[in-house]
Motif scaffolding. Structure first.
Motif, PDB file in Angstrom:
ATOM      1  N   TYR A  92       0.846  -1.193   0.000  1.00 34.44           N
ATOM      2  CA  TYR A  92       0.000   0.000   0.000  1.00 34.44           C
ATOM      3  C   TYR A  92       0.881   1.244   0.000  1.00 34.44           C
ATOM      4  N   ALA A  93       0.707   2.081  -1.011  1.00 34.47           N
ATOM      5  CA  ALA A  93       1.462   3.332  -1.096  1.00 34.47           C
ATOM      6  C   ALA A  93       0.834   4.340  -0.138  1.00 34.47           C
ATOM      7  N   ALA A  94       1.490   4.559   0.992  1.00 30.63           N
ATOM      8  CA  ALA A  94       0.913   5.355   2.066  1.00 30.63           C
ATOM      9  C   ALA A  94       1.157   6.850   1.882  1.00 30.63           C
ATOM     10  N   ASN A  95       0.139   7.641   2.215  1.00 30.15           N
ATOM     11  CA  ASN A  95       0.298   9.095   2.304  1.00 30.15           C
ATOM     12  C   ASN A  95       0.794   9.393   3.716  1.00 30.15           C
ATOM     13  N   MET A  96       2.045   9.807   3.838  1.00 32.22           N
ATOM     14  CA  MET A  96       2.669   9.953   5.142  1.00 32.22           C
ATOM     15  C   MET A  96       2.050  11.059   5.987  1.00 32.22           C
ATOM     16  N   LYS A  97       1.237  11.918   5.368  1.00 30.98           N
ATOM     17  CA  LYS A  97       0.633  13.033   6.109  1.00 30.98           C
ATOM     18  C   LYS A  97      -0.833  12.772   6.421  1.00 30.98           C
ATOM     19  N   GLU A  98      -1.314  11.596   6.091  1.00 32.51           N
ATOM     20  CA  GLU A  98      -2.736  11.277   6.294  1.00 32.51           C
ATOM     21  C   GLU A  98      -2.894  10.050   7.177  1.00 32.51           C
ATOM     22  N   GLU A  99      -3.766  10.143   8.187  1.00 32.04           N
ATOM     23  CA  GLU A  99      -4.008   9.004   9.075  1.00 32.04           C
ATOM     24  C   GLU A  99      -4.660   7.859   8.298  1.00 32.04           C
ATOM     25  N   MET A 100      -4.364   6.640   8.744  1.00 31.34           N
ATOM     26  CA  MET A 100      -4.929   5.463   8.097  1.00 31.34           C
ATOM     27  C   MET A 100      -5.257   4.412   9.145  1.00 31.34           C
ATOM     28  N   ASP A 101      -6.074   3.452   8.776  1.00 28.33           N
ATOM     29  CA  ASP A 101      -6.430   2.349   9.661  1.00 28.33           C
ATOM     30  C   ASP A 101      -5.603   1.124   9.303  1.00 28.33           C
ATOM     31  N   ALA A 102      -5.198   0.384  10.327  1.00 30.47           N
ATOM     32  CA  ALA A 102      -4.432  -0.842  10.100  1.00 30.47           C
ATOM     33  C   ALA A 102      -4.751  -1.836  11.208  1.00 30.47           C
ATOM     34  N   ASP A 103      -4.737  -3.124  10.856  1.00 31.90           N
ATOM     35  CA  ASP A 103      -4.929  -4.191  11.843  1.00 31.90           C
ATOM     36  C   ASP A 103      -3.570  -4.558  12.434  1.00 31.90           C
ATOM     37  N   VAL A 104      -3.474  -4.432  13.760  1.00 26.32           N
ATOM     38  CA  VAL A 104      -2.214  -4.660  14.459  1.00 26.32           C
ATOM     39  C   VAL A 104      -2.346  -5.898  15.340  1.00 26.32           C
ATOM     40  N   PRO A 105      -1.403  -6.825  15.291  1.00 25.74           N
ATOM     41  CA  PRO A 105      -1.502  -8.051  16.091  1.00 25.74           C
ATOM     42  C   PRO A 105      -1.435  -7.781  17.590  1.00 25.74           C
ATOM     43  N   VAL A 125      -9.572 -11.497  20.846  1.00 27.20           N
ATOM     44  CA  VAL A 125      -9.166 -10.945  19.549  1.00 27.20           C
ATOM     45  C   VAL A 125      -7.664 -11.136  19.379  1.00 27.20           C
ATOM     46  N   PHE A 126      -7.255 -11.345  18.157  1.00 25.97           N
ATOM     47  CA  PHE A 126      -5.838 -11.531  17.856  1.00 25.97           C
ATOM     48  C   PHE A 126      -5.262 -10.337  17.095  1.00 25.97           C
ATOM     49  N   GLU A 127      -6.138  -9.418  16.674  1.00 28.33           N
ATOM     50  CA  GLU A 127      -5.728  -8.169  16.043  1.00 28.33           C
ATOM     51  C   GLU A 127      -6.659  -7.052  16.508  1.00 28.33           C
ATOM     52  N   LEU A 128      -6.123  -5.845  16.567  1.00 31.80           N
ATOM     53  CA  LEU A 128      -6.917  -4.677  16.900  1.00 31.80           C
ATOM     54  C   LEU A 128      -6.738  -3.640  15.802  1.00 31.80           C
ATOM     55  N   SER A 129      -7.832  -2.958  15.462  1.00 34.97           N
ATOM     56  CA  SER A 129      -7.776  -1.920  14.444  1.00 34.97           C
ATOM     57  C   SER A 129      -7.284  -0.619  15.066  1.00 34.97           C
ATOM     58  N   VAL A 130      -6.270  -0.034  14.448  1.00 36.43           N
ATOM     59  CA  VAL A 130      -5.641   1.174  14.974  1.00 36.43           C
ATOM     60  C   VAL A 130      -5.642   2.254  13.899  1.00 36.43           C
ATOM     61  N   ARG A 131      -5.844   3.507  14.318  1.00 32.96           N
ATOM     62  CA  ARG A 131      -5.788   4.638  13.388  1.00 32.96           C
ATOM     63  C   ARG A 131      -4.642   5.548  13.790  1.00 32.96           C
TER      64      ARG A 131
END
Length: 213
Positions: A92-105, A125-131
């Motif tokens: 995923y080509a990330a925009n470094m200045k924009e927040e994004m959601d990701a699943d973190v173990p 749960v084995f993953e949590l969604s983080v922004r």
């Protein structure tokens, strides 16, 4: 120095071509993003494994496609357990200045006191969604369970979000808990089995009555 993973453009999309790519030690992949578009590429398996070990799934690194470098993250990995082989990677080509959601173990840390006392740890749960901004996404969420007693639980609301990220999950969602051990039914002893009288089925009961007559 930022991690750099080199990639080569990939034009052919046929299954036979993908098989040839994997046989040569490369992994078919794709890079995409809102501003980046969609570009098929391929990366050397050994280089990818080194990058994955160094950066993890939420780490940001530079993908170099013929000299054009783009900050990316690993969005998805397809792995064939039977063949012990990476099948496909999504970057995923990330925009470094924009927040994004990701699943973190979720990483459970320590041994709960309740487990030492005979309880059983259940992980909800084995993953949590983080922004967060791409650079601030954590590699994992550590959950220390050492002080948990039997019937204790940890919910999302009990976890302290880092200063640079927040959770998207329901605050009341259970992460881990310690439950009492389940009592297994006692097995019937051999003596009890020998002392028990056999039950008569309908046919046998009728035969006894005939014999008495």
């Amino acid at each position: 120095m930022a991690t750099i993973l080199k990639a080569a453009p990939r034009n052919e999309m046929k299954g036979s071509t993908l098989t040839t790519i994997r046989s040569a030690g490369w992994i078919p992949a794709v890079v995409y993003g809102k501003e980046y578009g969609n570009k098929p590429v391929q990366v050397e398996e050994i280089d990818f494994i080194k990058t994955y070990r160094a950066e993890g799934k939420t780490g940001v690194f530079s993908l170099d496609v013929e000299g054009e470098k783009t900050d990316v993250m690993i969005y998805d990995i397809q792995y064939d357990m039977m063949k012990n082989q990476y099948v496909h990677i999504d970057f995923y080509a990330a925009n470094m200045k924009e927040e994004m959601d990701a699943d973190v173990p979720v990483n459970v840390v320590g041994e709960a006191q309740g487990v030492k006392d005979g309880g059983v740890l259940q992980q909800g749960v084995f993953e949590l969604s983080v922004r967060a901004l791409p650079k601030e996404l954590p590699d994992s969420i550590d959950v220390n369970v050492e002080e948990l007693e039997v019937n204790d639980s940890i919910f999302v609301k009990d976890l302290k979000s880092g200063a640079d990220f927040e959770f998207n999950n329901d605050p009341e969602e259970m992460v881990v808990s310690i439950v009492p051990p389940t009592d297994e039914p006692e097995e019937e002893t051999a003596e009890e089995e020998e002392g028990a009288e056999p039950e008569l089925v309908a046919g046998e009961e009728g035969e006894e009555e005939n014999m008495e007559e």
